[in-house]
Design a protein around this motif. Structure first.
Motif, PDB file in Angstrom:
ATOM      1  N   GLU A 384       0.814  -1.213   0.000  1.00 23.83           N
ATOM      2  CA  GLU A 384       0.000   0.000   0.000  1.00 23.83           C
ATOM      3  C   GLU A 384       0.851   1.269   0.000  1.00 23.83           C
ATOM      4  O   GLU A 384       0.399   2.327  -0.432  1.00 23.83           O
ATOM      5  CB  GLU A 384      -0.951  -0.012   1.193  1.00 23.83           C
ATOM      6  CG  GLU A 384      -2.043  -1.066   1.069  1.00 23.83           C
ATOM      7  CD  GLU A 384      -3.004  -0.769  -0.076  1.00 23.83           C
ATOM      8  OE1 GLU A 384      -3.767   0.192   0.038  1.00 23.83           O
ATOM      9  OE2 GLU A 384      -2.956  -1.480  -1.090  1.00 23.83           O
ATOM     10  N   ALA A 385       2.084   1.167   0.488  1.00 26.71           N
ATOM     11  CA  ALA A 385       2.988   2.310   0.398  1.00 26.71           C
ATOM     12  C   ALA A 385       3.423   2.510  -1.055  1.00 26.71           C
ATOM     13  O   ALA A 385       3.529   3.645  -1.537  1.00 26.71           O
ATOM     14  CB  ALA A 385       4.209   2.096   1.290  1.00 26.71           C
ATOM     15  N   VAL A 386       3.663   1.397  -1.743  1.00 17.45           N
ATOM     16  CA  VAL A 386       4.057   1.494  -3.154  1.00 17.45           C
ATOM     17  C   VAL A 386       2.888   2.030  -3.990  1.00 17.45           C
ATOM     18  O   VAL A 386       3.052   2.880  -4.857  1.00 17.45           O
ATOM     19  CB  VAL A 386       4.566   0.132  -3.668  1.00 17.45           C
ATOM     20  CG1 VAL A 386       4.712   0.138  -5.188  1.00 17.45           C
ATOM     21  CG2 VAL A 386       5.899  -0.209  -3.002  1.00 17.45           C
ATOM     22  N   VAL A 387       1.687   1.555  -3.684  1.00 18.48           N
ATOM     23  CA  VAL A 387       0.505   2.071  -4.378  1.00 18.48           C
ATOM     24  C   VAL A 387       0.378   3.576  -4.142  1.00 18.48           C
ATOM     25  O   VAL A 387       0.115   4.356  -5.063  1.00 18.48           O
ATOM     26  CB  VAL A 387      -0.769   1.321  -3.919  1.00 18.48           C
ATOM     27  CG1 VAL A 387      -2.032   2.052  -4.368  1.00 18.48           C
ATOM     28  CG2 VAL A 387      -0.763  -0.107  -4.444  1.00 18.48           C
ATOM     29  N   ASP A 388       0.601   3.988  -2.896  1.00 20.48           N
ATOM     30  CA  ASP A 388       0.495   5.420  -2.566  1.00 20.48           C
ATOM     31  C   ASP A 388       1.495   6.238  -3.380  1.00 20.48           C
ATOM     32  O   ASP A 388       1.183   7.324  -3.877  1.00 20.48           O
ATOM     33  CB  ASP A 388       0.763   5.607  -1.061  1.00 20.48           C
ATOM     34  CG  ASP A 388       0.267   6.951  -0.552  1.00 20.48           C
ATOM     35  OD1 ASP A 388      -0.961   7.150  -0.548  1.00 20.48           O
ATOM     36  OD2 ASP A 388       1.101   7.794  -0.167  1.00 20.48           O
ATOM     37  N   GLU A 389       2.687   5.689  -3.520  1.00 18.58           N
ATOM     38  CA  GLU A 389       3.723   6.406  -4.277  1.00 18.58           C
ATOM     39  C   GLU A 389       3.348   6.472  -5.763  1.00 18.58           C
ATOM     40  O   GLU A 389       3.578   7.489  -6.425  1.00 18.58           O
ATOM     41  CB  GLU A 389       5.073   5.712  -4.064  1.00 18.58           C
ATOM     42  CG  GLU A 389       6.238   6.645  -4.341  1.00 18.58           C
ATOM     43  CD  GLU A 389       7.585   6.066  -3.930  1.00 18.58           C
ATOM     44  OE1 GLU A 389       7.635   5.214  -3.017  1.00 18.58           O
ATOM     45  OE2 GLU A 389       8.591   6.476  -4.544  1.00 18.58           O
ATOM     46  N   LEU A 390       2.772   5.388  -6.256  1.00 16.48           N
ATOM     47  CA  LEU A 390       2.303   5.410  -7.656  1.00 16.48           C
ATOM     48  C   LEU A 390       1.240   6.490  -7.856  1.00 16.48           C
ATOM     49  O   LEU A 390       1.286   7.254  -8.830  1.00 16.48           O
ATOM     50  CB  LEU A 390       1.723   4.041  -8.040  1.00 16.48           C
ATOM     51  CG  LEU A 390       2.707   2.920  -8.383  1.00 16.48           C
ATOM     52  CD1 LEU A 390       1.949   1.602  -8.580  1.00 16.48           C
ATOM     53  CD2 LEU A 390       3.517   3.247  -9.633  1.00 16.48           C
ATOM     54  N   ILE A 396      -2.948  10.990  -9.221  1.00 17.48           N
ATOM     55  CA  ILE A 396      -4.328  10.468  -9.137  1.00 17.48           C
ATOM     56  C   ILE A 396      -4.707  10.324  -7.656  1.00 17.48           C
ATOM     57  O   ILE A 396      -3.880   9.912  -6.838  1.00 17.48           O
ATOM     58  CB  ILE A 396      -4.436   9.096  -9.842  1.00 17.48           C
ATOM     59  CG1 ILE A 396      -4.036   9.239 -11.311  1.00 17.48           C
ATOM     60  CG2 ILE A 396      -5.844   8.513  -9.712  1.00 17.48           C
ATOM     61  CD1 ILE A 396      -3.991   7.934 -12.084  1.00 17.48           C
ATOM     62  N   ASP A 397      -5.923  10.674  -7.333  1.00 18.83           N
ATOM     63  CA  ASP A 397      -6.414  10.534  -5.963  1.00 18.83           C
ATOM     64  C   ASP A 397      -6.272   9.062  -5.515  1.00 18.83           C
ATOM     65  O   ASP A 397      -6.609   8.147  -6.265  1.00 18.83           O
ATOM     66  CB  ASP A 397      -7.887  10.952  -5.919  1.00 18.83           C
ATOM     67  CG  ASP A 397      -8.526  10.595  -4.587  1.00 18.83           C
ATOM     68  OD1 ASP A 397      -8.297  11.334  -3.628  1.00 18.83           O
ATOM     69  OD2 ASP A 397      -9.210   9.545  -4.515  1.00 18.83           O
ATOM     70  N   PRO A 398      -5.760   8.862  -4.287  1.00 23.46           N
ATOM     71  CA  PRO A 398      -5.488   7.486  -3.840  1.00 23.46           C
ATOM     72  C   PRO A 398      -6.711   6.564  -3.879  1.00 23.46           C
ATOM     73  O   PRO A 398      -6.574   5.389  -4.217  1.00 23.46           O
ATOM     74  CB  PRO A 398      -5.001   7.662  -2.402  1.00 23.46           C
ATOM     75  CG  PRO A 398      -4.517   9.057  -2.322  1.00 23.46           C
ATOM     76  CD  PRO A 398      -5.321   9.857  -3.303  1.00 23.46           C
ATOM     77  N   PHE A 401      -7.630   5.869  -7.596  1.00 25.24           N
ATOM     78  CA  PHE A 401      -6.706   4.887  -8.162  1.00 25.24           C
ATOM     79  C   PHE A 401      -7.100   3.470  -7.739  1.00 25.24           C
ATOM     80  O   PHE A 401      -7.146   2.549  -8.554  1.00 25.24           O
ATOM     81  CB  PHE A 401      -5.281   5.197  -7.687  1.00 25.24           C
ATOM     82  CG  PHE A 401      -4.242   4.245  -8.214  1.00 25.24           C
ATOM     83  CD1 PHE A 401      -3.587   4.502  -9.410  1.00 25.24           C
ATOM     84  CD2 PHE A 401      -3.896   3.102  -7.502  1.00 25.24           C
ATOM     85  CE1 PHE A 401      -2.616   3.629  -9.897  1.00 25.24           C
ATOM     86  CE2 PHE A 401      -2.930   2.220  -7.979  1.00 25.24           C
ATOM     87  CZ  PHE A 401      -2.295   2.486  -9.185  1.00 25.24           C
ATOM     88  N   ARG A 402      -7.414   3.333  -6.480  1.00 25.17           N
ATOM     89  CA  ARG A 402      -7.786   1.996  -5.984  1.00 25.17           C
ATOM     90  C   ARG A 402      -9.106   1.548  -6.607  1.00 25.17           C
ATOM     91  O   ARG A 402      -9.267   0.377  -6.943  1.00 25.17           O
ATOM     92  CB  ARG A 402      -7.834   2.002  -4.460  1.00 25.17           C
ATOM     93  CG  ARG A 402      -6.429   2.044  -3.823  1.00 25.17           C
ATOM     94  CD  ARG A 402      -6.492   2.217  -2.313  1.00 25.17           C
ATOM     95  NE  ARG A 402      -5.180   2.072  -1.671  1.00 25.17           N
ATOM     96  CZ  ARG A 402      -4.298   3.062  -1.525  1.00 25.17           C
ATOM     97  NH1 ARG A 402      -4.570   4.289  -2.004  1.00 25.17           N
ATOM     98  NH2 ARG A 402      -3.135   2.854  -0.932  1.00 25.17           N
ATOM     99  N   LEU A 403     -10.056   2.466  -6.732  1.00 26.73           N
ATOM    100  CA  LEU A 403     -11.330   2.102  -7.368  1.00 26.73           C
ATOM    101  C   LEU A 403     -11.097   1.618  -8.800  1.00 26.73           C
ATOM    102  O   LEU A 403     -11.722   0.656  -9.257  1.00 26.73           O
ATOM    103  CB  LEU A 403     -12.270   3.313  -7.392  1.00 26.73           C
ATOM    104  CG  LEU A 403     -13.165   3.486  -6.164  1.00 26.73           C
ATOM    105  CD1 LEU A 403     -13.822   4.866  -6.163  1.00 26.73           C
ATOM    106  CD2 LEU A 403     -14.235   2.390  -6.121  1.00 26.73           C
ATOM    107  N   HIS A 404     -10.180   2.277  -9.475  1.00 28.74           N
ATOM    108  CA  HIS A 404      -9.893   1.932 -10.866  1.00 28.74           C
ATOM    109  C   HIS A 404      -9.310   0.520 -10.988  1.00 28.74           C
ATOM    110  O   HIS A 404      -9.557  -0.188 -11.966  1.00 28.74           O
ATOM    111  CB  HIS A 404      -8.912   2.967 -11.431  1.00 28.74           C
ATOM    112  CG  HIS A 404      -8.567   2.760 -12.874  1.00 28.74           C
ATOM    113  ND1 HIS A 404      -9.510   2.859 -13.882  1.00 28.74           N
ATOM    114  CD2 HIS A 404      -7.396   2.452 -13.481  1.00 28.74           C
ATOM    115  CE1 HIS A 404      -8.917   2.616 -15.045  1.00 28.74           C
ATOM    116  NE2 HIS A 404      -7.636   2.358 -14.829  1.00 28.74           N
TER     117      HIS A 404
END
Lengths: 749, 88, 290, 156
Positions: A384-390, A396-398, A401-404
């Motif tokens: 989730e830290a890597v996702v946040d950095e992406l 893109i809003d965190p 991005f996750r919804l996508h």
């Protein structure tokens, strides 16, 4: 389904065991007292790794008041039997070695011998009189160091299970596993942004407030009676039978109330030792309790880990590939939760190209035990830290991005199977729409973090029985340890099924002699699986009651209807209570189930922090836990699971860790220096229960207890980044670590 | 009608890298026997005597099979061998 | 736990005589929050436990505008912070007394016991030092007085000799323009041992614009609580403010000799000494101006 | 050496005498000698609050009090909270707010909360959290405990 369909489910009645617990009457493990009871005490290793040259128990035996002394010699030798003890797969020889060290001690605090005496003080004195001669060996505490070619070997016979094949050389790597799908190289080639980071997490303990406690009586007729605080009495029975090499039917386990477990009270530690002492002391009952230091030395914990994660996404925010390497420290014997970690890591995301390599590595620390969504917090912290950095790099809003990228029904897990109906999208939407997510957060050094989490959940075997009383109440007899209100959630499901008031159900938890087989209270399974059993009971009772009503009216049973607890035929009607009062043949039923339709859980946590950049201390200003809970049978107890999981995750994230000295000795084995959160360290924890009914359960139940511990560490790390611009990649994010990271990054005060 | 059996990555050395295999069988046990006939050694990896190896579960159409090797398969199913895990 | 005998001492002479008779094999019990744990964990051995809470002098808490504050060595923390006079006059002491342990520890723990336990991280000691506290040490027949900053000699060791015990603490009355504060850093917000503790007191002149005297004491950064006289002296004549506080903080940092242990790293501790010294001085000055 | 002493005390309003060794803590005496097992041992060194009792109305860790020190003092334990079969308002509010899960820490929290409300009948959330910070709960995250205490204060 709407909750208005239900009369009992979704309400918040008081728990049946509540009064006992607020008046101090409830009997927990250490409260058991039997006539003629002796008290046992364990001697533990002062070394991290040593060969036991000799053990001299003569002085201990000679102390007045001492009734028995045992060592590993008294344990029957068990072969390399690999068995599934519910919560984990264990090699019994290793388990026996962990109960009492055979020829080597493998961690500081490893049990070596035990004494039974007239009182606990004498037992403690006697344990100190046991003389052990050691040959101290080099030790290794870190997973990656233990994988190095020249590392000290803990278990001479251990060979790596390398992707399914057995290795041939000595090693500390018990297993290398892999999940793999798609084409990793092509996936990363398609990415516009790639982030790769390394993470470390410390060993942490479940931290239940009740230390382990057990009383055992090895009777003259070779029955072994055990009273103990456990998550599963049948699991204790099985382990006792295997470790002591006796038939399971000779072991009768009665569970007491339990003061917290979180996965740590599935394994036995004291019970077999107390039984051996009892037999040797002339068949007197022996009580053993651990001190808090012993709990930290010799039970739990969960694995420290090293995790490398690489993820790629296109400019529009679509994940294209993900790769990871996870090294989990199993402790002294194989069996870390790395397998679960591999599954949780990318669990929330739809990924076509993915590879996860996991390593289960032994080190000179206590043998790890399950801890609430075992392996999941470590994994989510990294991913989730890597996702946040992406999301940051892509702008893109965190949550968008996750919804996508979120998984939904029909998408595949990393290990292959398609997901059933899940509520991740709904959970993300609820988080996005929550006032917390859009609330302004003014002030310096403040930041908001978000993280998601996934957990498999479990179904498992459950049995229960019930009987109808003449006054219209129903006794419910079940075998699932009640740790957080499951008597209530089960009684509510039975009341709902029967159409009678909750107060008319009288639930009772019994042991192995009183009910059919039950797996333990783990895997978020009790309200789901035992709930299924209870639902079956309800249907059976109604069937029998309809027959009794038909006999009463002397009509065919087909003509008798039952609704909302009322039996009717052609204008005649009788309430459940009236019929119960006229039963000529009693009604009692039992049910056993092994339901498989458990559905996974998803959670999204939002947290606001303020970082004191001068000291490195992180203060939590606001916390919201959003979760798909299936159907909340008792919403207050479901909220409690979310709040408790979040709090444990906060402790793991910010301060909890095992600290060792250079000799491999655990130096912070107390609740003073093993820093769990206090009431002053947390704000109120807001919860949002998203109810996407699980189609695999008659009332839509899905497990709720474990996933709330998965996102907190990641959410906090992401919040700290928002507050300071520094990404923390090591747990705990203690003030010293945060301060050092801020100073290194020259973050201004 | 054959089932769609997914071979776990760690066992694809035995299937020469093949990821999905179509085999018949009325139970999970029969499916594993059929797999082993095609790829010798697979049964030894997946089973322990008359049961699935501890730590391994069979998922049939996404649902963990509660009856292990004796789980009946009626229609053509998608079958995975996944890590069995319960939790804390 | 080991076996021991228990005696309730009637008066100071009784307690001191018992101590002398048992020559190192007896321990004084006041609040017990350190002693009972140490006995249970076998860090201390004893044959006799002497309970001093029944001795009127050592359970007395009194304030006199001329003599100052007298705190019997067994007076528990809760009595100190529930006393409005002490709250008004000895704010640094109140800071410390209200953060030793949780509420239930404060129901038993005494400042005297905290001092005699001689932990380098004891919260009360830097606070007592900056308030200029003096120890009143009893022998069967005589007394002697030692400033708090000279009381601890090593971790767990004090100047107390055979047969001696701490009867009470004396704090001078604070003159107008005096302010003090104690701050500690802990990773949690409660139930923790100071990673660093800093006590600071200032005496301002009549205009309240200039410092005429200051004391700074540090906890958990040396084998004993550390009185850093030069840090306080550097403030004499200075105008209170960031610049002066930073100067004193730098001196305090230089005086600190922290180690790395399970509770913190040496680097973090040295860093925190600077932060906390500045913050404690700012609070002390604010209080002095009230 | 005489190993045990007679102690006269008052427990939950009842004059009580017991025999104990000086090395036995008040917690051991309550649990093992007097059968009052409501006070729990969570750490035995004053860091969890599960053994909290009131001694002359003051909140203490009973693991850090010797049994012999109870001589002539008044001890209140969780067993004494409910009077004449009626739960104390705190007990009732803990149940209503689902402020317990496993329940092992509950007796200690109840005693701490009682001490707080005796001392300050109208505490703020911050005051409640401060007062309860010596009690560890691993199940609830404290949210529902704090709400229960605030509600008990409001309804008193």
């Amino acid at each position: 389904m709407t909750s208005s369909q239900y009369k009992v489910i979704g309400s918040r009645p008081l728990r049946p065991d509540g009064v006992d617990k607020v008046t101090g009457r409830a009997v927990y493990g250490a409260d058991v007292k039997l006539p003629g009871m002796l008290h046992g005490k364990i001697l533990r290793s002062p070394h991290a790794h040593a060969r036991i040259v000799s053990i001299d128990v003569s002085a201990a035996q000679a102390l007045p008041g001492v009734r028995a002394v045992v060592t590993a010699r008294e344990l029957p030798s068990v072969g390399d039997t690999v068995t599934d003890l519910g919560e984990s797969v264990v090699n019994l020889r290793y388990m026996s070695n962990n109960i009492l060290a055979h020829d080597k001690v493998l961690y500081h605090g490893h049990a070596i011998a035990a004494v039974a005496a007239d009182n606990p003080h004498i037992a403690e004195e006697a344990a100190r009189l046991i003389k052990v001669t050691y040959e101290v060996l080099p030790h290794v505490l870190d997973g990656r160091a233990a994988m190095a070619a020249n590392a000290p070997i803990l278990l001479p016979d251990l060979r790596t299970n390398e992707l399914g094949k057995q290795g041939s050389s000595q090693t500390n790597v018990a297993e290398h596993i892999r999940h793999q799908r798609g084409d990793l190289a092509a996936g990363f080639a398609a990415a516009d942004v790639i982030v790769e980071r390394e993470f470390h997490t410390a060993t942490v303990h479940q931290g239940y407030v009740e230390p382990h406690a057990a009383v055992a009586l090895w009777n003259e007729d070779d029955q072994i009676l055990v009273w103990c605080s456990t998550q599963g009495s049948f699991g204790v029975q099985e382990q006792m039978a295997e470790l002591l090499q006796v038939p399971p039917s000779r072991v009768v386990v009665t569970p007491t109330e339990i003061g917290g477990g979180f996965g740590g009270k599935n394994s036995v530690y004291l019970e077999p030792v107390a039984a051996l002492l009892s037999r040797k002391a002339g068949h007197r009952p022996v009580k053993m309790t651990m001190t808090r230091a012993e709990v930290l030395f010799g039970t739990g914990p969960t694995s420290g880990s090293y995790i490398r994660v690489k993820m790629g996404a296109t400019r529009d925010g679509t994940l294209t590939a993900a790769e990871a390497e996870m090294i989990y420290e199993a402790g002294a014997f194989p069996g870390s939760p790395v397998g679960a970690g591999c599954g949780v890591l990318f669990g929330p995301y739809k990924l076509e190209n993915v590879q996860v390599d996991g390593y289960d590595v032994v080190v000179n620390r206590p043998k790890s035990a399950a801890y609430r969504a075992p392996g999941g917090t470590n994994a989510a912290f990294a991913a989730e830290a890597v996702v946040d950095e992406l999301t940051e790099k892509l702008g893109i809003d965190p949550i968008a991005f996750r919804l996508h990228n979120a998984v939904r029904e029909g998408d595949r897990r990393a290990d292959g199977p398609e997901l059933p109906r899940i509520g991740f999208i709904e959970t993300l939407e609820a988080a996005r729409d929550h006032a917390h997510y859009s609330a302004p957060l003014p002030g310096k050094q403040r930041g908001r973090g978000v993280a998601a989490g996934f957990w498999f959940n479990w179904g498992g075997k459950s049995s229960a029985s019930a009987s109808v009383n003449a006054d219209g109440t129903v006794n419910l007899v079940e075998g699932s340890t009640d740790i957080g209100g499951s008597r209530a959630s089960l009684a509510m499901q039975l009341a709902e099924t029967l159409g009678i008031p909750y107060a008319d159900i009288r639930p009772q938890v019994v042991g192995t002699a009183g009910v059919g087989y039950n797996e333990g209270t783990y895997g978020s399974r009790t309200t789901f699986s035992t709930g299924w059993a209870v639902y079956e009971l309800g249907k059976k009772i109604l069937d029998e009651m309809r027959q009794r009503a038909a006999t009463h009216w002397d009509v065919p049973v087909d003509g008798v209807t039952v609704q909302d607890g009322t039996f009717a035929h052609n204008g005649d009607s009788m309430s459940f209570r009236e019929l119960a009062g006229q039963l000529e043949v009693p009604v009692s039923v039992s049910a056993s189930v092994f339901p498989s339709g458990f559905g996974p859980s998803f959670a999204v946590h939002i947290v606001d922090v303020e970082v004191d950049v001068e000291t490195g201390k992180v203060e939590i200003l606001r916390y919201t836990a959003v979760q798909d809970v299936g159907k909340a049978i008792h919403p207050a107890y479901v909220e409690g699971q979310l709040q408790g999981g979040a709090a444990q995750g906060v402790g793991w994230a910010l301060n909890e860790e095992y600290v060792y000295d250079d000799k491999g000795r655990l130096v912070n084995a107390s609740l003073l220096d093993y820093r769990m959160p206090t009431a002053l360290d947390l704000p109120m924890i807001d919860t949002v229960l998203v109810e996407v009914a699980n189609p695999g359960h008659p009332y839509g139940v899905r497990g709720v207890g474990e996933v709330p511990i998965v996102p907190p560490a990641a959410a906090l790390a992401n919040a700290i980044y928002q507050a300071t611009g520094v990404r923390m990649t090591e747990l705990p994010m203690s003030p010293a670590r945060v301060s050092a990271a801020l100073l290194a990054a020259a973050v201004p005060a | 009608m054959p089932h769609d059996v997914w071979i776990p990555p760690v066992h694809r050395d035995l299937t020469h890298g093949v990821e999905r295999v179509a085999v018949d069988g009325s139970t999970i046990g029969a499916v594993i026997e059929a797999l082993d006939a095609q790829f010798p050694g697979l049964a030894a990896r997946l089973t322990d005597g008359d049961r699935l190896r501890p730590g391994i579960a069979a998922a049939v159409n996404g649902v963990v099979a509660s009856r292990g090797l004796r789980q009946k398969l009626t229609d053509a199913s998608e079958i995975h061998f996944v890590p069995a895990m319960a939790g804390g | 736990m080991q076996q021991f005998r228990y005696i309730r001492a009637h008066n100071v002479e009784h307690a001191a005589t018992l101590l002398l008779q048992h020559d190192g094999r007896a321990r004084i019990l006041a609040g017990g929050t350190d002693l009972i744990v140490a006995l249970r964990e076998r860090r201390l051995e004893t044959e006799l436990v002497i309970d001093i809470k029944g001795i009127p002098e050592v359970s007395e808490l009194s304030f006199d505008p001329v003599e100052g504050l007298r705190i019997g060595s067994s007076v528990p923390c809760h009595r100190i912070y529930n006393d409005a006079t002490i709250v008004a006059k000895y704010p640094g002491l109140i800071d410390a007394a209200s953060l030793i342990g949780g509420i239930q520890i404060q129901g038993r723990a005494s400042l005297g016991g905290n001092l005699c336990n001689a932990s380098p991280a004891a919260d009360s000691i830097p606070a007592l030092i900056v308030h200029g506290a003096i120890c009143d040490i009893a022998l069967p027949q005589t007394r002697r007085r030692v400033p708090v900053e000279a009381f601890c000699t090593a971790p767990g060791k004090t100047v107390l000799e055979r047969g001696e015990f701490l009867a009470s603490l004396h704090l001078p009355p604070p003159p107008p323009g005096f302010g003090a504060a104690y701050l500690r850093f802990i990773p949690r917000n409660e139930m923790d041992i100071a990673v660093v503790g800093v006590g600071a007191s200032v005496q301002l002149d009549e205009s309240r614009q200039r410092i005429t005297a200051a004391r700074i004491a540090l906890g958990a950064v040396a084998p004993t609580p550390l009185f850093v006289q030069e840090a306080g002296d550097a403030l004499i004549g200075a105008e209170p403010g960031d610049e002066a506080f930073a100067r004193a903080a730098a001196i305090a940092q230089a005086a600190a000799r922290p180690i790395s242990d399970m509770r913190g790293t040496a680097e973090h501790r040295r860093h925190l000494v600077g932060v906390l010294t500045r913050r404690a001085l700012a609070i002390a000055v604010e209080r002095a101006r009230k | 050496m005489k190993s045990r002493v007679i102690v006269s005390t008052t427990i939950n309003g009842e004059p009580t005498e017991f025999l104990c060794e000086p090395r036995q803590s008040l917690l051991e005496v309550l649990r093992d000698v007097l059968g009052l097992t409501g006070a729990k041992e969570g750490c035995n060194n004053g860091n969890c609050g599960a053994c909290n009792v009131l001694m002359d109305g003051v909140l203490v860790n009973s693991c850090l009090v010797l049994g012999v020190e109870a001589e002539s003092h008044r001890i209140e334990t969780v067993e004494g909270l409910a009077v004449n079969g009626k739960l104390h308002p705190l007990q009732q509010k803990f149940l209503e707010h689902a402020a317990l899960q496993c329940g092992i820490c509950t007796p200690g929290f109840l005693l701490s909360a009682k001490a707080l409300l005796d001392h300050n009948p109208d505490p703020s959330e911050a005051e409640v959290r401060h007062w309860l910070a010596g009690n560890l709960c691993r199940c609830t995250g404290y949210d529902k405990i704090v709400r229960a205490v605030l509600d008990a204060a409001d309804s008193a």
